[in-house]
Design a protein around this motif. Sequence first.
Motif, PDB file in Angstrom:
ATOM      1  N   VAL A 109       0.843  -1.204   0.000  1.00 52.68           N
ATOM      2  CA  VAL A 109       0.000   0.000   0.000  1.00 52.68           C
ATOM      3  C   VAL A 109       0.875   1.250   0.000  1.00 52.68           C
ATOM      4  O   VAL A 109       0.596   2.214  -0.717  1.00 52.68           O
ATOM      5  CB  VAL A 109      -0.960  -0.017   1.215  1.00 52.68           C
ATOM      6  N   TRP A 110       1.954   1.231   0.795  1.00 51.00           N
ATOM      7  CA  TRP A 110       2.857   2.380   0.835  1.00 51.00           C
ATOM      8  C   TRP A 110       3.540   2.584  -0.519  1.00 51.00           C
ATOM      9  O   TRP A 110       3.687   3.714  -0.983  1.00 51.00           O
ATOM     10  CB  TRP A 110       3.885   2.222   1.944  1.00 51.00           C
ATOM     11  N   LEU A 111       3.975   1.493  -1.146  1.00 51.66           N
ATOM     12  CA  LEU A 111       4.603   1.615  -2.468  1.00 51.66           C
ATOM     13  C   LEU A 111       3.614   2.139  -3.506  1.00 51.66           C
ATOM     14  O   LEU A 111       3.992   2.918  -4.386  1.00 51.66           O
ATOM     15  CB  LEU A 111       5.187   0.279  -2.905  1.00 51.66           C
ATOM     16  N   LEU A 112       2.367   1.740  -3.400  1.00 54.48           N
ATOM     17  CA  LEU A 112       1.343   2.263  -4.304  1.00 54.48           C
ATOM     18  C   LEU A 112       1.157   3.762  -4.084  1.00 54.48           C
ATOM     19  O   LEU A 112       1.098   4.533  -5.047  1.00 54.48           O
ATOM     20  CB  LEU A 112       0.026   1.516  -4.104  1.00 54.48           C
ATOM     21  N   ALA A 113       1.100   4.173  -2.820  1.00 54.23           N
ATOM     22  CA  ALA A 113       0.960   5.605  -2.520  1.00 54.23           C
ATOM     23  C   ALA A 113       2.181   6.389  -3.015  1.00 54.23           C
ATOM     24  O   ALA A 113       2.037   7.484  -3.578  1.00 54.23           O
ATOM     25  CB  ALA A 113       0.777   5.804  -1.015  1.00 54.23           C
ATOM     26  N   CYS A 114       3.362   5.829  -2.833  1.00 46.74           N
ATOM     27  CA  CYS A 114       4.581   6.490  -3.321  1.00 46.74           C
ATOM     28  C   CYS A 114       4.594   6.572  -4.838  1.00 46.74           C
ATOM     29  O   CYS A 114       5.015   7.584  -5.409  1.00 46.74           O
ATOM     30  CB  CYS A 114       5.818   5.734  -2.832  1.00 46.74           C
ATOM     31  N   SER A 115       4.122   5.527  -5.498  1.00 47.34           N
ATOM     32  CA  SER A 115       4.080   5.534  -6.963  1.00 47.34           C
ATOM     33  C   SER A 115       3.100   6.572  -7.482  1.00 47.34           C
ATOM     34  O   SER A 115       3.391   7.283  -8.449  1.00 47.34           O
ATOM     35  CB  SER A 115       3.704   4.153  -7.480  1.00 47.34           C
TER      36      SER A 115
END
Length: 107
Positions: free
Chosen positions: A6-12
């Motif tokens: 989820v964090w990587l999706l938000a960062c992307s």
Amino acid sequence: MLLLAVWLLACSVAAVSLRNRPVETVCAALVLWLIVPALGASHITGLVSTSPIAFHPATWLILAVFAVQVAGSPAPVAGVVARHPYVLLMVALFAVGASFTSIQSGS
């Protein structure tokens, strides 16, 4: 690992939306680094500090921004790397040294 995804999706999403705004991207990474303490990073990414990929959330944002820049417009990134080979060498040496130190200290 779900929190990390989820964090990587938000960062992307942030990296794609800020890809043409370098100042705002740097400010976002600095603010995130200042607001989230290193000990609280596990609550955002879901990784314990002994994991080899337990980076600070701001580090994940910077890596996502770099990936978006390389994927979206590789020519300018290659041009900067070609103009500043010593900076690339110093960053690579720092990354290798930090990884080695992290592995040796067990953190």
